[in-house]
Design a protein around this motif. Structure first.
Motif, mmCIF file in Angstrom:
data_model
loop_
_atom_site.group_PDB
_atom_site.id
_atom_site.type_symbol
_atom_site.label_atom_id
_atom_site.label_comp_id
_atom_site.label_asym_id
_atom_site.label_seq_id
_atom_site.Cartn_x
_atom_site.Cartn_y
_atom_site.Cartn_z
ATOM 1 N N LEU A 190 -8.625 -3.019 -2.728
ATOM 2 C CA LEU A 190 -8.960 -4.389 -3.136
ATOM 3 C C LEU A 190 -8.582 -4.796 -4.851
ATOM 4 O O LEU A 190 -8.185 -6.128 -4.930
ATOM 5 N N ALA A 224 -12.176 8.029 0.142
ATOM 6 C CA ALA A 224 -12.312 6.652 1.010
ATOM 7 C C ALA A 224 -12.601 5.611 -0.086
ATOM 8 O O ALA A 224 -12.046 4.548 -0.137
ATOM 9 N N GLU A 225 -13.425 5.642 -0.762
ATOM 10 C CA GLU A 225 -14.107 4.620 -1.734
ATOM 11 C C GLU A 225 -13.022 4.541 -2.575
ATOM 12 O O GLU A 225 -12.814 3.142 -3.106
ATOM 13 N N SER A 283 -10.160 2.364 -1.098
ATOM 14 C CA SER A 283 -10.678 0.953 -0.756
ATOM 15 C C SER A 283 -10.704 0.151 -1.963
ATOM 16 O O SER A 283 -10.482 -0.979 -1.928
#
Length: 179
Positions: A51, A43-44, A47
Motif C-alpha cells: 500500500l 502478511a500485515e 500488505s
C-alpha cells in the motif's frame, strides 16, 4: 558562509527545507506512535508495504505520462530528448520526472526495509512517509517553475520522511545484527 552572505533565494530554500523537515518529523512521529497502530505479522507488513509503495509509483507514473503527453502533442519534442534540444516545457517536465525518479529510487528500498525491520509500534511512520510523498510531490510539481525557494518545501517533504526512516533503520539494523 555567514547567513548574511546568503541570497534571498538561498534563505528561501533554507526556510522551505526546515519547514519540510519539521513537518516530516512531526507527521512521522505522530503516525508512528499515535494514529496508526498496526499488527506485526509478515502478511500485515507486506500488505502495508504494498500500500505504501503505491503513492510513489503513482507519482512516477504521473511524471512519465505528463512528459509523454507533452512530447506527443508537441512536434518539436516528439522525437525525445536524445534527438532534439527540447522545448522549455519538455525540459521542465523532464526535470520533474528525473527528481521524482530519484525520490522513488531512494524510497523503495528504505520503505521495504522499514516494513520488515521496524517494530510494529513504529510501522505507522511508513504510512506517514508514503502519504507525505504523494502530497509533497504535488506541491513540488505545482511550485517547481517558481524557483528553488518555492519548490524547496515540496522537495523536503518528499525527501525527509524517507531520510528519517533511513536514520531510524541504523539502530534497528545494528540491533538485528548484533542482538
Amino acid at each position: 558562509m555567514k547567513a548574511s552572505n546568503l541570497s534571498q533565494n538561498q534563505r528561501g530554500v533554507i526556510k522551505g527545507m526546515a519547514t519540510g523537515l519539521a513537518l516530516a518529523a512531526a507527521a512521522t512521529a505522530l503516525f508512528a506512535y499515535v494514529l496508526y497502530p498496526l499488527g506485526a505479522s509478515l502478511a500485515e507488513r507486506a500488505s502495508l508495504l504494498a500500500l505504501c509503495l503505491l503513492p510513489p509509483a503513482a507519482m512516477l507514473a504521473i511524471s512519465i505520462a505528463r512528459l509523454a503527453k507533452h512530447r506527443f502533442f508537441t512536434p518539436a519534442d516528439i522525437d525525445g530528448s536524445a534527438l532534439t534540444e527540447g522545448s522549455d516545457r519538455a525540459r521542465l517536465l523532464q526535470a520533474l520526472l528525473q527528481n521524482t525518479l530519484e525520490q522513488v529510487a531512494l524510497a523503495v528500498p528504505i520503505y521495504a526495509a522499514w516494513a520488515f525491520l521496524a517494530p510494529a509500534r513504529l510501522l505507522g511512520a511508513l504510512a506517514a512517509a508514503s502519504g507525505l510523498f504523494l502530497l509533497a510531490r504535488l506541491l513540488f510539481f505545482k511550485h517547481y517553475a517558481s524557483g528553488a525557494a518555492a519548490r524547496s518545501f515540496g522537495f523536503a517533504l518528499t525527501f525527509y520522511p524517507t531520510v528519517l526512516l533511513l536514520i531510524g533503520l541504523v539502530p534497528l539494523s545494528l540491533q538485528k545484527v548484533f542482538g
